[in-house]
Design a protein around this motif. Structure first.
Motif, PDB file in Angstrom:
ATOM      1  N   CYS A   1       0.852  -1.190   0.000  1.00 18.22           N
ATOM      2  CA  CYS A   1       0.000   0.000   0.000  1.00 18.22           C
ATOM      3  C   CYS A   1       0.885   1.236   0.000  1.00 18.22           C
ATOM      4  CB  CYS A   1      -0.878   0.049   1.250  1.00 18.22           C
ATOM      5  SG  CYS A   1      -1.955  -1.383   1.470  1.00 18.22           S
ATOM      6  N   VAL A   2       0.451   2.265  -0.748  1.00 17.16           N
ATOM      7  CA  VAL A   2       1.164   3.537  -0.783  1.00 17.16           C
ATOM      8  C   VAL A   2       0.445   4.513   0.138  1.00 17.16           C
ATOM      9  CG1 VAL A   2       2.139   5.340  -2.249  1.00 17.16           C
ATOM     10  CG2 VAL A   2       1.685   3.067  -3.198  1.00 17.16           C
ATOM     11  N   GLY A   3       1.191   5.177   1.000  1.00 16.05           N
ATOM     12  CA  GLY A   3       0.614   6.169   1.911  1.00 16.05           C
ATOM     13  C   GLY A   3       0.785   7.575   1.359  1.00 16.05           C
TER      14      GLY A   3
ATOM     15  N   LEU B   1     -10.597  -1.046  -1.420  1.00 21.03           N
ATOM     16  CA  LEU B   1     -10.791  -0.194  -0.239  1.00 21.03           C
ATOM     17  C   LEU B   1      -9.709  -0.534   0.786  1.00 21.03           C
ATOM     18  CD1 LEU B   1     -14.681  -0.344   0.085  1.00 21.03           C
ATOM     19  CD2 LEU B   1     -13.331   1.769   0.063  1.00 21.03           C
ATOM     20  N   ASP B   2      -8.923   0.473   1.139  1.00 20.37           N
ATOM     21  CA  ASP B   2      -7.921   0.318   2.207  1.00 20.37           C
ATOM     22  C   ASP B   2      -8.615   0.730   3.513  1.00 20.37           C
ATOM     23  OD1 ASP B   2      -5.875   0.601   4.058  1.00 20.37           O
ATOM     24  OD2 ASP B   2      -4.907   2.276   3.022  1.00 20.37           O
ATOM     25  N   MET B   3      -9.348  -0.234   4.106  1.00 29.60           N
ATOM     26  CA  MET B   3     -10.119   0.079   5.316  1.00 29.60           C
ATOM     27  C   MET B   3      -9.153   0.257   6.499  1.00 29.60           C
ATOM     28  SD  MET B   3     -13.142   0.351   4.116  1.00 29.60           S
ATOM     29  CE  MET B   3     -13.986   0.673   5.666  1.00 29.60           C
TER      30      MET B   3
ATOM     31  N   GLY C   1      -3.799  -0.658  12.837  1.00 24.42           N
ATOM     32  CA  GLY C   1      -4.666   0.304  12.166  1.00 24.42           C
ATOM     33  C   GLY C   1      -4.958  -0.042  10.719  1.00 24.42           C
ATOM     34  N   LYS C   2      -4.096  -0.846  10.104  1.00 24.87           N
ATOM     35  CA  LYS C   2      -4.184  -1.052   8.654  1.00 24.87           C
ATOM     36  C   LYS C   2      -4.252  -2.513   8.219  1.00 24.87           C
ATOM     37  CE  LYS C   2      -3.711   3.064   6.576  1.00 24.87           C
ATOM     38  NZ  LYS C   2      -4.742   3.553   5.621  1.00 24.87           N
ATOM     39  N   ALA C   3      -3.616  -3.406   8.970  1.00 23.77           N
ATOM     40  CA  ALA C   3      -3.364  -4.758   8.458  1.00 23.77           C
ATOM     41  C   ALA C   3      -4.216  -5.814   9.149  1.00 23.77           C
ATOM     42  CB  ALA C   3      -1.871  -5.088   8.601  1.00 23.77           C
TER      43      ALA C   3
ATOM     44  N   HIS D   1     -13.033   4.625   5.447  1.00 24.44           N
ATOM     45  CA  HIS D   1     -12.896   4.148   4.067  1.00 24.44           C
ATOM     46  C   HIS D   1     -11.772   4.903   3.369  1.00 24.44           C
ATOM     47  CE1 HIS D   1     -14.895   7.909   2.909  1.00 24.44           C
ATOM     48  NE2 HIS D   1     -15.870   7.620   3.767  1.00 24.44           N
ATOM     49  N   GLU D   2     -11.027   4.202   2.507  1.00 21.45           N
ATOM     50  CA  GLU D   2     -10.061   4.822   1.586  1.00 21.45           C
ATOM     51  C   GLU D   2     -10.215   4.123   0.244  1.00 21.45           C
ATOM     52  OE1 GLU D   2      -6.013   4.883   2.972  1.00 21.45           O
ATOM     53  OE2 GLU D   2      -6.505   6.027   4.792  1.00 21.45           O
ATOM     54  N   ILE D   3     -10.826   4.804  -0.725  1.00 12.74           N
ATOM     55  CA  ILE D   3     -10.992   4.217  -2.060  1.00 12.74           C
ATOM     56  C   ILE D   3      -9.665   4.316  -2.815  1.00 12.74           C
ATOM     57  CG2 ILE D   3     -11.883   6.396  -3.027  1.00 12.74           C
ATOM     58  CD1 ILE D   3     -12.961   2.839  -4.041  1.00 12.74           C
ATOM     59  N   GLU D   4      -9.276   3.230  -3.494  1.00 10.61           N
ATOM     60  CA  GLU D   4      -7.966   3.226  -4.155  1.00 10.61           C
ATOM     61  C   GLU D   4      -7.995   2.436  -5.471  1.00 10.61           C
ATOM     62  OE1 GLU D   4      -4.697   2.593  -1.467  1.00 10.61           O
ATOM     63  OE2 GLU D   4      -5.707   3.762   0.101  1.00 10.61           O
ATOM     64  N   LEU D   5      -7.169   2.880  -6.405  1.00  6.94           N
ATOM     65  CA  LEU D   5      -6.858   2.068  -7.588  1.00  6.94           C
ATOM     66  C   LEU D   5      -5.871   0.992  -7.145  1.00  6.94           C
ATOM     67  CD1 LEU D   5      -6.650   1.502 -10.711  1.00  6.94           C
ATOM     68  CD2 LEU D   5      -4.694   3.064 -10.685  1.00  6.94           C
TER      69      LEU D   5
ATOM     70  N   PHE E   1       5.490   3.363   1.992  1.00 11.92           N
ATOM     71  CA  PHE E   1       4.797   2.081   1.822  1.00 11.92           C
ATOM     72  C   PHE E   1       4.478   1.408   3.151  1.00 11.92           C
ATOM     73  CE2 PHE E   1       7.677   2.560  -1.856  1.00 11.92           C
ATOM     74  CZ  PHE E   1       6.706   2.689  -2.833  1.00 11.92           C
ATOM     75  N   PHE E   2       3.390   0.639   3.169  1.00 19.12           N
ATOM     76  CA  PHE E   2       3.130  -0.321   4.240  1.00 19.12           C
ATOM     77  C   PHE E   2       2.468  -1.531   3.590  1.00 19.12           C
ATOM     78  CE2 PHE E   2      -0.452   2.621   3.995  1.00 19.12           C
ATOM     79  CZ  PHE E   2      -1.563   1.799   4.050  1.00 19.12           C
ATOM     80  N   LEU E   3       2.276  -2.597   4.358  1.00 18.46           N
ATOM     81  CA  LEU E   3       1.698  -3.816   3.791  1.00 18.46           C
ATOM     82  C   LEU E   3       0.469  -4.263   4.572  1.00 18.46           C
ATOM     83  CD1 LEU E   3       5.045  -4.138   3.264  1.00 18.46           C
ATOM     84  CD2 LEU E   3       4.244  -6.282   2.285  1.00 18.46           C
TER      85      LEU E   3
HETATM   86 MN    MN Z   1      -4.561   4.017   1.770  1.00 21.42          MN
END
Ligand code: MN
Length: 230
Positions: free
Chosen positions: A28-30, A111-113, A132-134, A80-84, A50-52
């Motif tokens: 994932c790109v921050g 979605l990067d929830m 928070g992310k993974a 919510h974070e909508i992403e390509l 970056f994070f994973l």
């Molecule tokens: Mn994101």
């Protein structure tokens, strides 16, 4: 020697039009859109990072259907974070941006929830973001559209609505690191492999959802990802 327990199933994402894409890793790109960096309290001029997420965080949702994710434990601010999403079909190290397109197999809407409250605490304490992310079900994703079908995506609207109300809005042209540059940067730090997914960052307008909300994310040229929170 036989294993003591059955191997966990390999996470797979269906391919639009048939077939499946086995997932190796999720990068994932921050802060890859300036206005989102600003809403998170930064200038928008810092380089992205970056994070994973774990590969089995994917929740595939077919186009034309409504998927569902559970409201996660340990948060009161579920964003919510909508992403390509870029799907890598050919791996490599130190891939120059000019050749990066050859490594892209296809694209998806993702979605990067995020447990925003937990992420904020970890940031403040200088600790890893994983909680928070993974977490489980943190990566709802549409079917992967082969590049052969949709062409190279470098422009087009990216939007998210919740219960029909617009929340996030951007254009793929606004990416700070475009897809080719992201692949160049990522492949300097990790060897990319077929099956890797790259969540390329989110435009401004991130906000919370609650149980019962329905998110509708669109990337022009791909389709709509519809996910309910239960
Ligand atoms: Mn994101």
């Amino acid at each position: 020697m036989s294993p003591d327990f059955p191997a966990p199933p390999l996470p797979v994402v269906p391919v639009a039009g048939g077939g499946s894409f086995p997932v190796h890793r999720i990068y994932c790109v921050g802060r890859n859109y300036a206005e989102h960096a600003q809403e998170m309290g930064f200038t928008g001029r810092e380089p992205p990072f970056f994070f994973l997420k774990p590969a089995d965080a994917v929740v595939p949702v077919p186009f034309g259907t409504t998927g569902a994710i559970d409201y996660p434990s340990q948060t009161a601010d579920f964003h919510h974070e909508i992403e390509l999403v870029v799907a890598i079909g050919r791996g490599g190290r130190d891939i120059p941006a000019a050749q990066a397109a050859d490594h892209v197999w296809g694209y998806a809407v993702g979605l990067d929830m995020t447990r925003r409250d937990r992420q904020g605490e970890m940031k403040k304490q200088g600790r890893p973001w994983d909680i928070g992310k993974a977490f489980d079900q943190s990566a709802p994703i549409s079917p992967i559209v082969p590049k052969a079908q949709c062409g190279v995506l470098s422009a087009g609207a990216i939007t998210l609505a919740v219960n029909g109300q617009p929340r996030q809005k951007g254009d793929l042209r606004e990416l700070i690191w475009n897809v080719d540059e992201t692949i160049e940067q990522l492949s300097r730090a990790w060897e990319l492999r077929p099956g890797d997914l790259i969540f390329t960052g989110t435009p401004a307008g991130v906000a919370a959802v609650v149980r019962g909300d329905v998110m509708e994310g669109l990337v022009e040229g791909l389709g709509t990802l519809r996910v309910a929170v239960r």
